[in-house]
Design a protein around this motif. Structure first.
Motif, mmCIF file in Angstrom:
data_model
loop_
_atom_site.group_PDB
_atom_site.id
_atom_site.type_symbol
_atom_site.label_atom_id
_atom_site.label_comp_id
_atom_site.label_asym_id
_atom_site.label_seq_id
_atom_site.Cartn_x
_atom_site.Cartn_y
_atom_site.Cartn_z
ATOM 1 N N ALA A 172 0.798 -1.168 -0.060
ATOM 2 C CA ALA A 172 -0.058 0.002 0.246
ATOM 3 C C ALA A 172 0.902 1.266 -0.107
ATOM 4 O O ALA A 172 2.043 1.033 0.535
ATOM 5 N N PRO A 173 0.389 2.304 -0.530
ATOM 6 C CA PRO A 173 1.300 3.314 -0.778
ATOM 7 C C PRO A 173 1.374 4.121 0.699
ATOM 8 O O PRO A 173 2.450 4.935 1.069
ATOM 9 N N ALA A 174 0.597 3.973 1.668
ATOM 10 C CA ALA A 174 0.886 4.691 2.859
ATOM 11 C C ALA A 174 0.306 3.758 3.776
ATOM 12 O O ALA A 174 -0.716 3.083 3.683
ATOM 13 N N ARG A 175 0.756 3.738 5.223
ATOM 14 C CA ARG A 175 0.452 2.860 6.316
ATOM 15 C C ARG A 175 0.099 4.144 7.602
ATOM 16 O O ARG A 175 1.180 4.742 7.899
ATOM 17 N N VAL A 176 -1.030 3.721 8.060
ATOM 18 C CA VAL A 176 -1.496 4.521 9.295
ATOM 19 C C VAL A 176 -1.433 3.445 10.482
ATOM 20 O O VAL A 176 -1.701 2.538 10.423
ATOM 21 N N PHE A 177 -0.521 3.792 11.590
ATOM 22 C CA PHE A 177 -0.574 3.049 12.886
ATOM 23 C C PHE A 177 -1.054 3.773 13.935
ATOM 24 O O PHE A 177 -0.727 4.883 14.344
ATOM 25 N N VAL A 178 -2.115 3.108 14.588
ATOM 26 C CA VAL A 178 -2.575 3.498 15.930
ATOM 27 C C VAL A 178 -2.272 2.657 17.115
ATOM 28 O O VAL A 178 -2.810 1.396 17.211
ATOM 29 N N PRO A 179 -1.304 2.687 17.664
ATOM 30 C CA PRO A 179 -0.561 1.770 18.683
ATOM 31 C C PRO A 179 -1.097 1.954 19.831
ATOM 32 O O PRO A 179 -0.888 2.652 20.895
ATOM 33 N N THR A 180 -2.111 1.245 20.055
ATOM 34 C CA THR A 180 -2.992 1.206 21.265
ATOM 35 C C THR A 180 -2.339 0.260 22.567
ATOM 36 O O THR A 180 -2.823 0.428 23.665
ATOM 37 N N ALA A 181 -1.434 -0.470 22.109
ATOM 38 C CA ALA A 181 -0.974 -1.496 23.103
ATOM 39 C C ALA A 181 0.112 -0.974 23.815
ATOM 40 O O ALA A 181 0.647 -1.555 24.886
ATOM 41 N N ASP A 188 4.205 5.476 26.558
ATOM 42 C CA ASP A 188 5.569 5.817 27.365
ATOM 43 C C ASP A 188 4.912 5.866 28.956
ATOM 44 O O ASP A 188 5.854 5.705 29.622
ATOM 45 N N ARG A 189 3.726 5.567 28.969
ATOM 46 C CA ARG A 189 3.258 5.776 30.769
ATOM 47 C C ARG A 189 3.388 4.364 31.489
ATOM 48 O O ARG A 189 3.719 4.369 32.296
ATOM 49 N N PHE A 190 3.628 3.413 30.522
ATOM 50 C CA PHE A 190 3.891 2.304 31.240
ATOM 51 C C PHE A 190 5.012 1.141 30.130
ATOM 52 O O PHE A 190 5.586 0.394 30.890
ATOM 53 N N GLN A 191 4.963 1.337 29.116
ATOM 54 C CA GLN A 191 5.851 0.359 28.212
ATOM 55 C C GLN A 191 5.999 1.107 27.019
ATOM 56 O O GLN A 191 5.167 0.884 25.968
ATOM 57 N N ALA A 192 7.150 1.868 26.666
ATOM 58 C CA ALA A 192 7.497 2.432 25.432
ATOM 59 C C ALA A 192 7.868 1.550 24.288
ATOM 60 O O ALA A 192 8.252 0.306 24.569
ATOM 61 N N HIS A 193 7.757 2.106 23.315
ATOM 62 C CA HIS A 193 8.088 1.154 22.038
ATOM 63 C C HIS A 193 9.730 0.861 22.174
ATOM 64 O O HIS A 193 10.576 1.929 22.587
ATOM 65 N N SER A 209 3.302 5.647 7.476
ATOM 66 C CA SER A 209 3.576 6.985 6.976
ATOM 67 C C SER A 209 2.884 8.125 8.148
ATOM 68 O O SER A 209 3.046 9.430 7.934
ATOM 69 N N LEU A 210 2.076 7.496 9.102
ATOM 70 C CA LEU A 210 1.455 8.261 10.032
ATOM 71 C C LEU A 210 1.277 7.610 11.240
ATOM 72 O O LEU A 210 0.476 6.416 11.329
ATOM 73 N N ILE A 211 1.293 8.170 12.349
ATOM 74 C CA ILE A 211 1.137 7.423 13.750
ATOM 75 C C ILE A 211 0.103 8.400 14.505
ATOM 76 O O ILE A 211 0.199 9.815 14.752
ATOM 77 N N PHE A 212 -0.844 7.817 15.129
ATOM 78 C CA PHE A 212 -1.740 8.358 15.891
ATOM 79 C C PHE A 212 -1.579 7.682 17.413
ATOM 80 O O PHE A 212 -2.373 6.711 17.844
ATOM 81 N N PRO A 213 -0.650 7.959 18.251
ATOM 82 C CA PRO A 213 -0.413 7.318 19.498
ATOM 83 C C PRO A 213 -1.872 7.606 20.594
ATOM 84 O O PRO A 213 -2.735 8.304 20.192
ATOM 85 N N ARG A 214 -1.672 6.838 21.659
ATOM 86 C CA ARG A 214 -2.720 6.806 22.522
ATOM 87 C C ARG A 214 -2.864 7.988 23.588
ATOM 88 O O ARG A 214 -3.720 8.168 24.302
ATOM 89 N N ASP A 215 -1.739 8.621 23.913
ATOM 90 C CA ASP A 215 -1.427 9.813 24.631
ATOM 91 C C ASP A 215 -0.428 10.697 24.234
ATOM 92 O O ASP A 215 0.327 10.393 23.503
ATOM 93 N N THR A 216 -0.339 12.084 24.736
ATOM 94 C CA THR A 216 0.632 12.958 24.637
ATOM 95 C C THR A 216 1.892 12.613 24.807
ATOM 96 O O THR A 216 2.804 13.058 23.957
ATOM 97 N N GLU A 217 2.299 11.975 25.976
ATOM 98 C CA GLU A 217 3.437 11.548 26.219
ATOM 99 C C GLU A 217 4.217 10.709 25.216
ATOM 100 O O GLU A 217 5.399 11.005 24.621
ATOM 101 N N THR A 218 3.542 9.827 24.710
ATOM 102 C CA THR A 218 3.909 8.775 23.486
ATOM 103 C C THR A 218 4.130 9.626 22.351
ATOM 104 O O THR A 218 5.230 9.594 21.486
ATOM 105 N N THR A 219 3.233 10.480 21.983
ATOM 106 C CA THR A 219 3.235 11.415 20.833
ATOM 107 C C THR A 219 4.427 12.002 20.835
ATOM 108 O O THR A 219 5.494 12.292 19.886
ATOM 109 N N ASP A 220 4.946 12.809 22.015
ATOM 110 C CA ASP A 220 6.013 13.679 22.122
ATOM 111 C C ASP A 220 7.377 12.839 21.942
ATOM 112 O O ASP A 220 8.269 13.232 21.133
ATOM 113 N N VAL A 257 3.619 12.407 13.386
ATOM 114 C CA VAL A 257 2.820 11.793 14.533
ATOM 115 C C VAL A 257 1.876 12.965 15.047
ATOM 116 O O VAL A 257 2.159 13.874 15.106
ATOM 117 N N THR A 258 0.556 12.354 15.357
ATOM 118 C CA THR A 258 -0.374 13.358 15.580
ATOM 119 C C THR A 258 -1.424 12.626 16.944
ATOM 120 O O THR A 258 -1.644 11.518 16.982
#
Length: 194
Positions: free
Chosen positions: A16-25, A28-33, A46-57, A66-67
């Motif tokens: 696919a030309p673009a992949r969006v990732f929503v990492p719900t699991a 950074d509050r409990f287990q960072a990538h 191509s785009l990430i939507f994390p579950r909280d602002t800490e992980t976004t940063d 990342v948004t």
């Protein structure tokens, strides 16, 4: 890909030309990538939507856009539906057995904990949020009739709102209860989430 890194890896096989990732699991509050995950995220996403602002940063250094657009697990909670508790109940303990098959084994620990709490002879009432993935008849059969308990199916938010404290053997439901401002007590039980 909505979920964990394994889900992302499976989606990487799709051309696919673009992949969006929503990492719900991960958060950074409990287990960072970890490093290996970040290595592939930078190449596959191509785009990430994390579950909280800490992980976004923390993901901004990847170079992948990342948004933060909200928390999928919290934003989906329905705020309707009150749960009524007996007027004599001074303290309400919410019970979250989990939503998978190991929840039936967790009911043994819940019963043992209720037995211990009832020894204090406080005016307690228990509310159990039973997800639709569990057999309500089986849950009632395993619990029996000796406890001051209301078993609620289809009104998770009502159980959390009415409870003073939560005894949780769940994964996401525990996180949601904390997100709603409730203290969650947990212990090792059946299943990986505890």
């Amino acid at each position: 890909a909505v979920g964990d890194f394994f889900c992302l890896a499976m989606s990487a096989a799709v051309k696919a030309p673009a992949r969006v990732f929503v990492p719900t699991a991960k958060s950074d509050r409990f287990q960072a990538h970890i490093g290996a995950e970040l290595f592939f995220i930078e190449r596959w996403v191509s785009l990430i939507f994390p579950r909280d602002t800490e992980t976004t940063d923390s993901l901004k250094h990847t170079g992948v856009p990342v948004t933060y657009a909200g928390n999928l697990m919290m934003d989906c909670l329905d705020g309707s539906g009150r749960v009524t508790v007996p007027k004599l109940a001074r303290y309400v303990v919410g019970l979250l057995p989990g939503s998978r098959h190991e929840a039936y084994d967790n009911l043994k620990l819940i019963k043992a904990t209720m037995d211990d709490l009832l020894l204090w002879q406080m005016p307690l009432h228990f509310l159990m949020a039973v997800p639709k993935t569990l057999d309500l008849k089986k849950v009632k059969q395993l619990l029996g009739t000796r406890y001051p308990i209301a078993i609620v199916q289809g009104n998770f938010r009502g159980v959390i709102d009415a409870s003073d404290v939560i005894l949780g053997f769940a994964g996401t439901a525990n996180e949601q209860a904390v997100g709603l401002g409730k203290a969650v007590v947990t212990m090792p039980g059946a299943g990986p989430q505890t």
